[in-house]
Motif scaffolding. Structure first.
Motif, PDB file in Angstrom:
ATOM      1  N   ARG A 186      32.638  47.019 102.094  1.00  0.00           N
ATOM      2  CA  ARG A 186      31.246  45.919 103.224  1.00  0.00           C
ATOM      3  C   ARG A 186      30.154  45.810 102.056  1.00  0.00           C
ATOM      4  O   ARG A 186      29.086  44.255 102.241  1.00  0.00           O
ATOM      5  CB  ARG A 186      30.905  47.094 104.343  1.00  0.00           C
ATOM      6  N   LEU A 187      29.507  47.263 100.862  1.00  0.00           N
ATOM      7  CA  LEU A 187      28.530  45.985 100.107  1.00  0.00           C
ATOM      8  C   LEU A 187      28.984  45.347  99.000  1.00  0.00           C
ATOM      9  O   LEU A 187      27.885  44.384  98.932  1.00  0.00           O
ATOM     10  CB  LEU A 187      27.655  47.368  99.643  1.00  0.00           C
ATOM     11  N   THR A 201      27.056  40.734 102.137  1.00  0.00           N
ATOM     12  CA  THR A 201      26.111  40.492 101.382  1.00  0.00           C
ATOM     13  C   THR A 201      24.713  40.014 101.681  1.00  0.00           C
ATOM     14  O   THR A 201      23.837  40.324 101.330  1.00  0.00           O
ATOM     15  CB  THR A 201      25.901  40.596 100.019  1.00  0.00           C
ATOM     16  N   ASP A 202      25.025  40.149 103.457  1.00  0.00           N
ATOM     17  CA  ASP A 202      23.821  39.571 103.858  1.00  0.00           C
ATOM     18  C   ASP A 202      23.334  40.065 105.229  1.00  0.00           C
ATOM     19  O   ASP A 202      22.927  39.964 105.826  1.00  0.00           O
ATOM     20  CB  ASP A 202      24.100  38.154 104.558  1.00  0.00           C
ATOM     21  N   THR A 203      23.634  41.762 105.095  1.00  0.00           N
ATOM     22  CA  THR A 203      23.553  42.580 105.895  1.00  0.00           C
ATOM     23  C   THR A 203      21.770  43.211 105.764  1.00  0.00           C
ATOM     24  O   THR A 203      21.864  43.427 103.907  1.00  0.00           O
ATOM     25  CB  THR A 203      24.616  43.987 105.931  1.00  0.00           C
ATOM     26  N   LEU A 204      21.725  44.408 106.453  1.00  0.00           N
ATOM     27  CA  LEU A 204      20.509  44.704 106.158  1.00  0.00           C
ATOM     28  C   LEU A 204      20.687  46.374 105.461  1.00  0.00           C
ATOM     29  O   LEU A 204      19.953  45.648 104.945  1.00  0.00           O
ATOM     30  CB  LEU A 204      19.761  45.277 107.439  1.00  0.00           C
ATOM     31  N   CYS A 205      21.670  46.293 105.633  1.00  0.00           N
ATOM     32  CA  CYS A 205      22.393  47.866 104.423  1.00  0.00           C
ATOM     33  C   CYS A 205      22.311  47.409 103.832  1.00  0.00           C
ATOM     34  O   CYS A 205      21.315  47.928 101.961  1.00  0.00           O
ATOM     35  CB  CYS A 205      23.265  48.081 105.519  1.00  0.00           C
ATOM     36  N   PHE A 206      23.042  46.085 102.920  1.00  0.00           N
ATOM     37  CA  PHE A 206      22.606  45.713 101.959  1.00  0.00           C
ATOM     38  C   PHE A 206      21.542  45.573 100.774  1.00  0.00           C
ATOM     39  O   PHE A 206      20.960  46.126  99.902  1.00  0.00           O
ATOM     40  CB  PHE A 206      23.947  44.560 101.918  1.00  0.00           C
ATOM     41  N   LYS A 207      20.910  44.714 101.344  1.00  0.00           N
ATOM     42  CA  LYS A 207      19.490  44.452 101.577  1.00  0.00           C
ATOM     43  C   LYS A 207      18.618  45.087 101.389  1.00  0.00           C
ATOM     44  O   LYS A 207      17.650  45.337 100.376  1.00  0.00           O
ATOM     45  CB  LYS A 207      18.841  43.292 102.143  1.00  0.00           C
ATOM     46  N   VAL A 208      18.786  46.551 102.262  1.00  0.00           N
ATOM     47  CA  VAL A 208      17.800  47.730 101.753  1.00  0.00           C
ATOM     48  C   VAL A 208      18.038  48.628 100.686  1.00  0.00           C
ATOM     49  O   VAL A 208      17.351  48.836  99.580  1.00  0.00           O
ATOM     50  CB  VAL A 208      17.601  48.469 103.254  1.00  0.00           C
ATOM     51  N   PHE A 267      20.984  48.849  92.728  1.00  0.00           N
ATOM     52  CA  PHE A 267      21.111  47.810  92.158  1.00  0.00           C
ATOM     53  C   PHE A 267      20.463  47.112  92.055  1.00  0.00           C
ATOM     54  O   PHE A 267      20.864  45.831  93.318  1.00  0.00           O
ATOM     55  CB  PHE A 267      22.508  48.238  92.653  1.00  0.00           C
ATOM     56  N   LEU A 268      19.552  46.664  91.634  1.00  0.00           N
ATOM     57  CA  LEU A 268      18.813  44.930  91.446  1.00  0.00           C
ATOM     58  C   LEU A 268      19.510  43.626  91.695  1.00  0.00           C
ATOM     59  O   LEU A 268      19.231  42.806  92.135  1.00  0.00           O
ATOM     60  CB  LEU A 268      17.267  45.012  90.619  1.00  0.00           C
ATOM     61  N   ASP A 269      20.146  44.167  90.730  1.00  0.00           N
ATOM     62  CA  ASP A 269      21.620  42.549  90.481  1.00  0.00           C
ATOM     63  C   ASP A 269      22.454  42.352  91.087  1.00  0.00           C
ATOM     64  O   ASP A 269      22.761  41.452  91.371  1.00  0.00           O
ATOM     65  CB  ASP A 269      22.071  42.653  88.479  1.00  0.00           C
ATOM     66  N   GLY A 270      22.576  43.236  92.216  1.00  0.00           N
ATOM     67  CA  GLY A 270      23.342  42.753  93.804  1.00  0.00           C
ATOM     68  C   GLY A 270      24.717  43.467  93.213  1.00  0.00           C
ATOM     69  O   GLY A 270      25.870  43.913  94.022  1.00  0.00           O
ATOM     70  N   ASN A 271      24.798  44.264  91.978  1.00  0.00           N
ATOM     71  CA  ASN A 271      26.408  44.613  91.855  1.00  0.00           C
ATOM     72  C   ASN A 271      26.223  46.166  91.685  1.00  0.00           C
ATOM     73  O   ASN A 271      25.786  47.281  91.342  1.00  0.00           O
ATOM     74  CB  ASN A 271      26.527  44.350  90.157  1.00  0.00           C
ATOM     75  N   ILE A 272      27.449  46.805  93.098  1.00  0.00           N
ATOM     76  CA  ILE A 272      27.094  47.987  93.331  1.00  0.00           C
ATOM     77  C   ILE A 272      27.640  48.841  92.027  1.00  0.00           C
ATOM     78  O   ILE A 272      27.422  50.218  91.968  1.00  0.00           O
ATOM     79  CB  ILE A 272      27.705  48.617  94.349  1.00  0.00           C
ATOM     80  N   PHE A 310      20.462  60.362 100.704  1.00  0.00           N
ATOM     81  CA  PHE A 310      21.982  61.396 100.691  1.00  0.00           C
ATOM     82  C   PHE A 310      23.071  60.529 100.919  1.00  0.00           C
ATOM     83  O   PHE A 310      24.001  60.620  99.606  1.00  0.00           O
ATOM     84  CB  PHE A 310      21.621  62.699 101.970  1.00  0.00           C
ATOM     85  N   THR A 311      22.632  59.567 101.545  1.00  0.00           N
ATOM     86  CA  THR A 311      23.482  58.401 101.600  1.00  0.00           C
ATOM     87  C   THR A 311      23.284  58.120 100.462  1.00  0.00           C
ATOM     88  O   THR A 311      24.593  57.856 100.160  1.00  0.00           O
ATOM     89  CB  THR A 311      22.538  57.244 102.728  1.00  0.00           C
ATOM     90  N   TRP A 312      22.932  57.391  99.717  1.00  0.00           N
ATOM     91  CA  TRP A 312      23.176  56.516  98.902  1.00  0.00           C
ATOM     92  C   TRP A 312      24.320  57.502  97.344  1.00  0.00           C
ATOM     93  O   TRP A 312      25.213  56.548  96.610  1.00  0.00           O
ATOM     94  CB  TRP A 312      21.918  56.114  97.853  1.00  0.00           C
TER      95      TRP A 312
END
Length: 267
Positions: free
Chosen positions: A35-36, A40-47, A53-58, A69-71
């Protein structure tokens, strides 16, 4: 007493069908990674991306002290998934030669010869020669021969198509299409357009298992032999005969592997 691994197998396979909780948890977390990647437009992704991962690549996450713990859980699964992921090359601009698995069988920068590389070669696109693309395309199709022999007819000798490429000979020529249809390959499998044969085969390798891919290769080999017999001997078999020969060859090969030491490694 019985091993836990056996207990987790399906009842039809002799186990008790007990769920492997570790793998189940891995699968659920894997869904979050997916999902991440795609949402990429979800709040979870943005947070999460703003911190980890600042470049958007998980798969290119930075190391952070005292991560949540989640991350930590998601990052662990992402690392496990990374080994099985590969790029669809496209134009090759976004694919880093050194850091990503950009070819089949985990091909990346670690297996290239560093002292032969130019400093400005950072992406896969930098490795390409415009007039070659990705595959060798060295089978002696009429278009290949025409590229090195002046005035040679590049048309298909079987169906009369304007240009006979490897892709045409193995997939798009009517005889080959009928053979593939008799073999049970779906219309979507045959009708999708590609620029080169290697693109078609790489797409199939991503969705077919080893046995199905072996069957396909045997079928294509027989299609090519039929094409050669037509050109060199003036003989052309019916599609059903070509398919039956390919089918018999694959069956005999499997029987041979069962009765003798396998010709192909199981790894």
């Amino acid at each position: 007493m019985i091993r836990w691994k056996m207990l987790c197998k399906l009842k039809a396979m002799g186990g008790l069908g007990i769920r492997n909780v570790r793998l189940f948890n891995l699968a659920l977390l894997g869904r979050q990674v997916w999902r991440l990647i795609n949402n990429t437009d979800t709040l979870c992704f943005k947070v999460l991306s703003s911190k980890y991962f600042l470049d958007g690549n998980i798969f290119n996450a930075k190391k952070v002290d005292k991560a949540s713990f989640t991350w930590t859980s998601i990052a662990t699964v992402a690392e496990a998934l990374k080994e099985g992921f590969g790029w669809q090359i496209g134009n090759g601009e976004r694919i880093n030669i050194w850091d990503y698995n950009w070819g089949m069988e985990g091909l990346n920068g670690d297996v290239t010869i560093r002292n032969t590389r130019k400093r400005d070669e950072k992406s896969v696109k930098n490795l390409w020669h415009v007039d070659q693309r990705v595959a060798h395309e060295i089978l002696p199709t009429n278009s290949k021969i025409a590229s090195i022999r002046q005035y040679f007819d590049k048309g298909c000798p079987q169906c009369g198509a304007e240009t006979e490429t490897v892709l045409h000979a193995l997939k798009d020529c009517p005889t080959s299409r009928v053979v593939l249809s008799i073999g049970g390959w779906s219309r979507s499998f045959i009708s999708k357009n590609y620029d080169h044969c290697i693109g078609w085969l790489e797409d199939l390798m991503r969705v077919l298992n080893k046995r199905a891919m072996a069957d396909l290769m045997t079928t294509l080999w027989n299609c090519w032999n039929n094409r050669k017999n037509f050109i060199l001997r003036g003989k052309e078999e019916e599609a059903k005969q070509i398919w039956e020969r390919a089918s018999n060859l694959t069956k005999e090969f499997r029987i041979c592997n069962i009765m003798n030491e396998p010709l192909l490694s199981q790894n």
